[in-house]
Design a protein around this motif. Structure first.
Motif, PDB file in Angstrom:
ATOM      1  N   GLN A 264      30.600  48.421  61.435  1.00 31.73           N
ATOM      2  CA  GLN A 264      31.069  47.490  61.239  1.00 31.73           C
ATOM      3  C   GLN A 264      32.138  46.792  59.972  1.00 31.73           C
ATOM      4  OE1 GLN A 264      29.886  45.474  63.694  1.00 31.73           O
ATOM      5  NE2 GLN A 264      28.163  45.990  64.534  1.00 31.73           N
ATOM      6  N   ASP A 302      30.712  50.839  66.225  1.00 30.54           N
ATOM      7  CA  ASP A 302      31.245  49.792  65.502  1.00 30.54           C
ATOM      8  C   ASP A 302      31.767  48.855  65.015  1.00 30.54           C
ATOM      9  OD1 ASP A 302      29.690  50.128  68.542  1.00 30.54           O
ATOM     10  OD2 ASP A 302      28.728  48.079  68.179  1.00 30.54           O
ATOM     11  N   SER A 336      35.451  37.558  66.268  1.00 31.94           N
ATOM     12  CA  SER A 336      35.181  36.340  66.367  1.00 31.94           C
ATOM     13  C   SER A 336      34.164  35.476  66.484  1.00 31.94           C
ATOM     14  CB  SER A 336      35.435  36.690  67.934  1.00 31.94           C
ATOM     15  OG  SER A 336      35.024  35.505  68.862  1.00 31.94           O
TER      16      SER A 336
HETATM   17  N1  SAH Z   1      22.595  45.903  68.490  1.00 29.29           N
HETATM   18  C1  SAH Z   1      23.838  46.205  67.884  1.00 29.29           C
HETATM   19  C2  SAH Z   1      25.130  45.827  68.853  1.00 29.29           C
HETATM   20  C3  SAH Z   1      25.441  44.372  69.360  1.00 29.29           C
HETATM   21  S1  SAH Z   1      27.058  43.863  69.777  1.00 29.29           S
HETATM   22  C4  SAH Z   1      24.297  46.610  66.783  1.00 29.29           C
HETATM   23  O1  SAH Z   1      23.725  46.233  65.271  1.00 29.29           O
HETATM   24  O2  SAH Z   1      25.365  47.361  66.771  1.00 29.29           O
HETATM   25  C5  SAH Z   1      27.833  44.829  69.764  1.00 29.29           C
HETATM   26  C6  SAH Z   1      28.806  44.742  68.453  1.00 29.29           C
HETATM   27  O3  SAH Z   1      30.028  43.577  68.398  1.00 29.29           O
HETATM   28  C7  SAH Z   1      28.656  45.220  66.892  1.00 29.29           C
HETATM   29  O4  SAH Z   1      28.245  46.063  66.938  1.00 29.29           O
HETATM   30  C8  SAH Z   1      29.750  44.487  66.939  1.00 29.29           C
HETATM   31  O5  SAH Z   1      30.566  44.815  66.930  1.00 29.29           O
HETATM   32  C9  SAH Z   1      30.437  43.701  67.330  1.00 29.29           C
HETATM   33  N2  SAH Z   1      30.159  41.472  67.370  1.00 29.29           N
HETATM   34  C10 SAH Z   1      28.836  41.088  67.655  1.00 29.29           C
HETATM   35  N3  SAH Z   1      29.683  39.971  66.854  1.00 29.29           N
HETATM   36  C11 SAH Z   1      29.711  39.694  67.150  1.00 29.29           C
HETATM   37  C12 SAH Z   1      31.682  38.695  66.230  1.00 29.29           C
HETATM   38  N4  SAH Z   1      31.305  37.733  66.463  1.00 29.29           N
HETATM   39  N5  SAH Z   1      33.213  39.042  66.636  1.00 29.29           N
HETATM   40  C13 SAH Z   1      33.729  40.414  66.823  1.00 29.29           C
HETATM   41  N6  SAH Z   1      33.049  41.675  67.097  1.00 29.29           N
HETATM   42  C14 SAH Z   1      30.969  41.369  67.241  1.00 29.29           C
END
Ligand code: SAH
Ligand code: SF4
Ligand code: F3S
Length: 435
Positions: A264, A302, A336
């Motif tokens: 992240q 991610d 977002s």
């Molecule tokens: N459970 C997984 C991923 C779930 S959602 C984990 O914990 O890694 C997939 C990806 O979406 C997340 O890893 C994050 O990078 C992204 N994400 C989640 N919420 C977001 C937001 N509010 N804005 C932008 N990206 C987001």
């Protein structure tokens, strides 16, 4: 038999859920690819970022036109968007006849019955137990080679930016024997690869009288089904990727050497605000351990660009971490704001759209370079590919993935889908290995 058309958006969990839904409705509906043939259209939706929801709203406007032509057509909305917006969504989107949240799919036959006599209804109840463990998913969109198996649902992590704990509810693990039986059954039907799915698979835990079965134990049991059945999993949270699991991966060659380990952000300041629990140093230590135990393991991640208060230095820290790890692949997003999350309540979304885009572009450009470098290192190597299909670019070529999850394209010759083929890599792009 009536016809059902399902469209799936969002993550792999939703793909697996749509297969559960197809199974629940299979006594009355068979699946169709065609929108025009359908008596019922279901959209299985995602709320993770605002643009995911905007896309669904646009799709609903397109379906409204279809409904005007076919008065008997029913349209239902499933998944995270149903759970997040709840019955208010039925007010906002008149095209919808019903909505069902991720834990409410067993009630779909009832919701559909009501809708067919003109009663708009919803079920967005979240359960602490539901895992659909007794339902045999209908793999209606499958290549016959790889399949998803959902092993747990929900998320307890509450990363401050994320809506998933609210849309999917509390974490719960599925009974291991039902998972093993599903994998055995898939193997018997000719499948060669299963991906164990959960928001956070490494915290899988099944409590039995004498002992706990954790994710490493479960993976080992699935790996033992057959050396010809590949095992993958997603997603891992860095906080609980254990050495025990890494050793299971090293012991069984059929457990693929690929880990999706979302970081992240690269600075401790952002990680703390994101409530990710770990530090940059801890994360890099885990990466080091992965590379010690599994030297050929591919790692993907991610990344979120432009989270609240992100400074240029914080952004540089993300770039430097990416270089340090040398990711094979990354999913990269602009932050977002999601209503109801901690970040939305506590922090200001103060990074301008232009700056978010600029940072995201820098992250994407760097990843492109890292992916290319990683692929170049593979030139000259011989790898085992599980064939998934005919290449889109040429029917004289097949494609599949190696253990590291890299897509390889190679001459068709006498090989077929589902074969394991040893190929020698000769060229590459950032996205593909050519053999
Ligand atoms: N459970 C997984 C991923 C779930 S959602 C984990 O914990 O890694 C997939 C990806 O979406 C997340 O890893 C994050 O990078 C992204 N994400 C989640 N919420 C977001 C937001 N509010 N804005 C932008 N990206 C987001
Ligand atoms: Fe969202 Fe964090 Fe849970 Fe992943 S671990 S689903 S990012 S709250
Ligand atoms: Fe989206 Fe829900 Fe998956 S919000 S990412 S479909 S868990």
């Amino acid at each position: 038999m009536k016809k059902l058309h399902i469209e799936t958006y969002g993550c792999q969990m939703n793909v697996a859920d749509s297969e559960v839904v197809a199974s629940i409705l299979s006594p009355h509906y068979s699946i169709t690819d065609s929108l025009h043939e359908a008596d019922l259209i279901l959209l299985n939706t995602c709320s993770v970022r605002d643009n995911a929801e905007q896309r669904i709203r646009k799709r609903l406007r397109e379906l409204a036109a279809l409904k005007k032509k076919n008065k008997h057509l029913l349209v239902g909305l499933l998944g995270c968007m149903a759970e997040r917006i709840k019955e208010q969504l039925l007010e906002e989107e008149k095209t919808l006849d019903f909505i069902a949240g991720p834990d409410a799919y067993r009630s779909l036959p009832e919701l559909i019955d009501k809708a067919s006599v003109g009663t708009v209804s919803f079920n967005v109840h979240l359960s602490e137990e539901e895992t659909y463990d007794d339902i045999d998913p209908v793999r209606y969109d499958s290549n016959g080679v790889s399949a998803f198996i959902s092993i747990m649902r929900g998320c307890n992590n509450f990363c401050s930016y994320c809506v998933v704990p609210y849309t999917r509810g509390r974490e719960r693990s599925r009974e291991p024997n039902t998972i093993i039986a599903e994998a055995q059954n898939l193997f018997k039907k000719g499948f060669k690869e299963v991906t164990l799915l959960g928001q956070n698979v490494n915290s899988y835990c099944w409590k039995e009288a004498e002992k706990n079965i954790d994710f490493a134990d479960l993976t080992e049991q699935i790996a033992r089904i057959s050396p010809l059945l590949r095992v993958r999993y997603a997603t891992s949270h860095p906080k609980d990727i254990s050495d025990k699991l890494l050793f299971v991966m090293a012991k069984y060659p059929n457990v693929c050497h690929y880990i999706h380990l979302p970081v992240q952000a690269g600075s401790n300041e952002m990680l703390k605000k994101m409530n990710r629990i770990y530090t940059r140093e801890y994360y890099l230590e885990r990466i080091k351990r992965i590379k010690e135990i599994l030297p050929d393991c591919a790692i993907s991640t991610d990344i979120i660009a432009g989270f609240c208060g992100e400074t240029e230095q914080n952004h540089q820290d993300t770039l430097s971490l990416m270089k340090k790890v040398g990711y094979e692949y990354a999913f990269m997003f602009k932050y977002s704001v999601r209503e109801g999350t901690k970040a939305a309540e506590k922090f200001e979304d103060d990074i301008s759209e232009e700056l978010k885009i600029k940072r995201l572009e820098e992250i994407i450009a760097l990843q492109q370079q890292l992916s290319l470098e990683s692929n170049k290192r593979d030139i000259g190597k011989t790898v085992t590919v599980l064939v998934e299909g005919v290449s889109k670019r040429s029917d004289q070529h097949l494609f599949g993935r190696n253990s590291q999850n890299k897509v390889c394209v190679f001459p068709r010759q006498h090989y077929k889908v589902g074969d394991y083929v040893e190929v020698k890599i000769s060229r590459c792009t950032a996205g593909t290995l050519m053999a």
